[in-house]
Design a protein around this motif. Structure first.
Motif, PDB file in Angstrom:
ATOM      1  N   THR A   1       5.175   8.526   3.393  1.00 32.45           N
ATOM      2  CA  THR A   1       3.869   9.081   3.037  1.00 32.45           C
ATOM      3  C   THR A   1       3.915  10.540   2.609  1.00 32.45           C
ATOM      4  O   THR A   1       2.872  11.146   2.355  1.00 32.45           O
ATOM      5  N   GLY A   2       5.106  11.113   2.537  1.00 33.64           N
ATOM      6  CA  GLY A   2       5.197  12.519   2.185  1.00 33.64           C
ATOM      7  C   GLY A   2       4.776  13.437   3.301  1.00 33.64           C
ATOM      8  O   GLY A   2       4.316  14.555   3.058  1.00 33.64           O
TER       9      GLY A   2
ATOM     10  N   ALA B   1      -4.984  -1.972   3.409  1.00 31.88           N
ATOM     11  CA  ALA B   1      -3.867  -2.657   2.760  1.00 31.88           C
ATOM     12  C   ALA B   1      -4.420  -3.399   1.549  1.00 31.88           C
ATOM     13  O   ALA B   1      -5.357  -4.197   1.673  1.00 31.88           O
ATOM     14  N   LEU B   2      -3.837  -3.141   0.375  1.00 27.17           N
ATOM     15  CA  LEU B   2      -4.394  -3.682  -0.866  1.00 27.17           C
ATOM     16  C   LEU B   2      -3.695  -4.945  -1.349  1.00 27.17           C
ATOM     17  O   LEU B   2      -4.245  -5.667  -2.177  1.00 27.17           O
ATOM     18  N   GLY B   3      -2.505  -5.201  -0.875  1.00 29.14           N
ATOM     19  CA  GLY B   3      -1.765  -6.361  -1.361  1.00 29.14           C
ATOM     20  C   GLY B   3      -0.740  -6.814  -0.346  1.00 29.14           C
ATOM     21  O   GLY B   3      -0.667  -6.305   0.786  1.00 29.14           O
ATOM     22  N   ASP B   4       0.101  -7.775  -0.758  1.00 25.78           N
ATOM     23  CA  ASP B   4       1.074  -8.359   0.158  1.00 25.78           C
ATOM     24  C   ASP B   4       2.070  -7.319   0.663  1.00 25.78           C
ATOM     25  O   ASP B   4       2.470  -7.346   1.834  1.00 25.78           O
ATOM     26  N   GLY B   5       2.500  -6.413  -0.216  1.00 23.63           N
ATOM     27  CA  GLY B   5       3.433  -5.383   0.203  1.00 23.63           C
ATOM     28  C   GLY B   5       2.837  -4.480   1.266  1.00 23.63           C
ATOM     29  O   GLY B   5       3.483  -4.172   2.279  1.00 23.63           O
ATOM     30  N   ASP B   6       1.595  -4.060   1.050  1.00 25.00           N
ATOM     31  CA  ASP B   6       0.916  -3.225   2.045  1.00 25.00           C
ATOM     32  C   ASP B   6       0.762  -3.965   3.370  1.00 25.00           C
ATOM     33  O   ASP B   6       0.961  -3.389   4.451  1.00 25.00           O
TER      34      ASP B   6
ATOM     35  N   ARG C   1       4.415   6.632  -3.666  1.00 18.15           N
ATOM     36  CA  ARG C   1       3.366   7.591  -3.331  1.00 18.15           C
ATOM     37  C   ARG C   1       2.430   7.794  -4.503  1.00 18.15           C
ATOM     38  O   ARG C   1       2.856   7.784  -5.661  1.00 18.15           O
ATOM     39  N   GLY C   2       1.170   8.012  -4.187  1.00 14.05           N
ATOM     40  CA  GLY C   2       0.170   8.294  -5.211  1.00 14.05           C
ATOM     41  C   GLY C   2      -0.147   9.771  -5.258  1.00 14.05           C
ATOM     42  O   GLY C   2       0.400  10.577  -4.505  1.00 14.05           O
ATOM     43  N   GLY C   3      -1.049  10.124  -6.165  1.00 22.13           N
ATOM     44  CA  GLY C   3      -1.474  11.514  -6.299  1.00 22.13           C
ATOM     45  C   GLY C   3      -2.987  11.598  -6.246  1.00 22.13           C
ATOM     46  O   GLY C   3      -3.655  10.730  -5.696  1.00 22.13           O
ATOM     47  N   GLY C   4      -3.521  12.638  -6.839  1.00 24.06           N
ATOM     48  CA  GLY C   4      -4.970  12.794  -6.905  1.00 24.06           C
ATOM     49  C   GLY C   4      -5.487  13.895  -5.999  1.00 24.06           C
ATOM     50  O   GLY C   4      -4.743  14.546  -5.255  1.00 24.06           O
ATOM     51  N   GLY C   5      -6.805  14.076  -6.059  1.00 25.38           N
ATOM     52  CA  GLY C   5      -7.448  15.172  -5.355  1.00 25.38           C
ATOM     53  C   GLY C   5      -7.313  15.118  -3.855  1.00 25.38           C
ATOM     54  O   GLY C   5      -7.137  16.149  -3.193  1.00 25.38           O
TER      55      GLY C   5
ATOM     56  N   TYR D   1       2.901  -0.255  -1.258  1.00 26.60           N
ATOM     57  CA  TYR D   1       4.182  -0.916  -1.063  1.00 26.60           C
ATOM     58  C   TYR D   1       4.298  -2.146  -1.957  1.00 26.60           C
ATOM     59  O   TYR D   1       3.318  -2.873  -2.167  1.00 26.60           O
ATOM     60  N   SER D   2       5.503  -2.366  -2.447  1.00 27.13           N
ATOM     61  CA  SER D   2       5.818  -3.612  -3.142  1.00 27.13           C
ATOM     62  C   SER D   2       6.864  -4.360  -2.320  1.00 27.13           C
ATOM     63  O   SER D   2       7.761  -3.748  -1.725  1.00 27.13           O
TER      64      SER D   2
END
Length: 486
Positions: A80-81, A56-61, A32-36, A20-21
């Motif tokens: 979250t899809g 949570a990685l940052g202020d938005g999260d 949303r991100g991707g990956g395996g 989130y931002s």
């Protein structure tokens, strides 16, 4: 305590499938991100009662967690899809010390063998404070997983950020089936023992709390087993191709799952209009269809060895002047971990070196190096399609999916110059030009050979590279681990 919804499958990772931002007006934007892991979870279907636990990685999260359902950290399904995600608001100072202080500045450096040992590491009182934060961070994950998991649920814990979680979770919920997957290399015992003895033992014992500990290649699995034997005195048993480690009355099975490229997604995405536009721009920058193109796509991560790759390209132009004016090196070096000074300095060095090469060799109609440092996935796919040669020369890499993705996407076949220290070497080495990543002259020679290979040879090698690269696509990679937990 078991949550009422009783999840049957759980994934734990530092980064979740959405971030989130926070805008100035206080609204949140989800990305949303991707990956395996995202592909893998989608493979089990919406009725699998799956939960993804992340930080949570940052202020938005953190704002999203506070606004979540009843303060539980559950994120809206619309963001979250369709996946059930619980995001943990670990105190910012604890997260910073665990993530930057230990995971990225100590464990990553150990596994990739990046320390300049005359000066580092220094395990002082500051390190001990950071290690305490890492323990607390792992404990927060173990607590959340214990709350979310149904009886006998399967839990797949991801990577070096969460090395202690399996043992911590085992002590809280002995009924669970727990797997741990290491996406990095694993250091050999002599290097792993740079860590303080008690910390080295904690990391190994933490992972051995899992029923299965999994790795990308047999080389990394064997290194982990050797560390367990050397540091813990664990019993390592090889029997008919299986590998088990017994310590403290528990036996952990070792698995190897070589994550492959998601061919269907990559091929579809690589032919969308935005990629076509970027392909045209890159072709213009190259300056004509008769010029060969050497491509690399990396984060400016110290282990990716971008500086030596540029040095090798410059050496190619000196050793084989016939390539001057006939080849262009498209190098994408996307900024990584810029909250750490050493990464900012490395990115600057990459940019400076590319500029020096252009100053030395460029002519009015030819720019030898085209460097981009702003992340652009569509542009990366365009470069994949354009590549005559792919340069993948990491100092050390758990797998390196770029080595697998470029052959899949390439329009006209590609010759792969590959470091023997990449995990992908185990699967792709027979059809690549293999190099010692420290040897500039040998890498320059490999580039010359790759550029000189006939179209027919390149096409045949690419077919074999694609077959190996797609042998275990992300969904199957995930499901194989889930089934192996029993």
């Amino acid at each position: 305590m078991v949550a009422s919804h009783a999840a049957r499958v759980l994934v734990a990772s530092n980064r979740g499938p959405v971030s989130y931002s926070l805008r100035e007006d206080g609204t949140l934007t989800a990305r949303r991100g991707g990956g395996g892991l995202v592909s893998g979870l989608s493979a089990i279907g919406p009725d699998a009662d799956a939960v993804w636990v992340c930080a949570a990685l940052g202020d938005g999260d953190r704002a999203a967690v506070l606004r979540g359902a009843g303060g539980t950290g559950r994120l809206p399904i619309a963001d979250t899809g369709g996946q059930h995600v619980r995001m943990l608001d670990i105190p910012a100072d604890t997260f910073a010390s665990a993530y930057n202080g230990i995971a990225n500045s100590v464990l990553w450096f150990v596994h990739h063998m990046l320390f300049q040992t005359p000066l580092e590491p220094v395990f002082d009182e500051d390190f001990r404070d950071q290690w305490a934060a890492y323990v607390a961070y792992n404990a927060a994950f173990a607590d959340a997983l214990a709350e979310e998991a149904g009886q006998g649920a399967a839990v797949l814990v991801q990577d070096y950020h969460l090395a202690l979680v399996p043992q911590l979770l085992r002590s809280r919920r002995p009924d669970l089936r727990i797997g741990h997957f290491s996406h990095t290399p694993w250091a050999p015992p002599d290097y792993f023992r740079l860590l303080p003895d008690d910390v080295a033992a904690e990391v190994l014992s933490g992972i051995l709390g899992a029923d299965r500990a999994c790795f990308l290649t047999h080389r990394w699995a064997d290194a982990f087993a050797a560390c367990c034997a050397d540091v813990l005195g664990a019993s390592v048993i090889r029997d008919a191709g299986s590998l088990t480690i017994t310590h403290g009355g528990r036996t952990t099975r070792i698995g190897v799952h070589g994550l492959g490229a998601d061919a269907d997604f990559l091929r579809e995405r690589a032919h969308r209009p935005d990629v076509d536009e970027r392909l045209a721009a890159l072709q213009e920058a190259v300056g004509g269809p008769d010029r060969k193109v050497v491509v690399r796509v990396d984060r400016t991560e110290l282990s990716k060895n971008i500086v030596r790759g540029l040095l090798a390209y410059a050496q190619l132009l000196r050793d084989h002047p016939e390539w001057q004016g006939r080849v262009v090196h498209i190098a994408f070096a996307y900024p990584s971990r810029h909250d750490l000074a050493v990464y900012r300095e490395y990115t600057d060095e990459v940019s400076d070196l590319a500029e020096e090469i252009n100053e030395e060799f460029a002519t009015p109609g030819w720019q030898p190096v085209v460097l981009h440092v702003k992340d652009d996935f569509a542009r990366s796919l365009a470069a994949y399609r354009l590549a005559d040669v792919a340069l993948v020369n990491p100092i050390r890499d758990g797998m390196n999916l770029v080595a697998k993705e470029i052959p899949v996407v390439s329009d006209d076949g590609v010759a792969l110059v590959l470091s023997r220290e990449a995990g992908a070497y185990e699967e792709l080495g027979d059809d690549a030009f293999v190099v010692n990543p420290y040897d500039i002259r040998a890498t320059a020679d490999a580039l010359h050979q790759a550029l000189s290979v006939s179209h027919g040879e390149r096409a045949e090698a690419t077919k074999r590279l694609v077959a190996a690269s797609t042998a275990l696509p992300p969904q199957q990679w995930f499901l194989d681990q889930l089934r192996a937990l029993g």
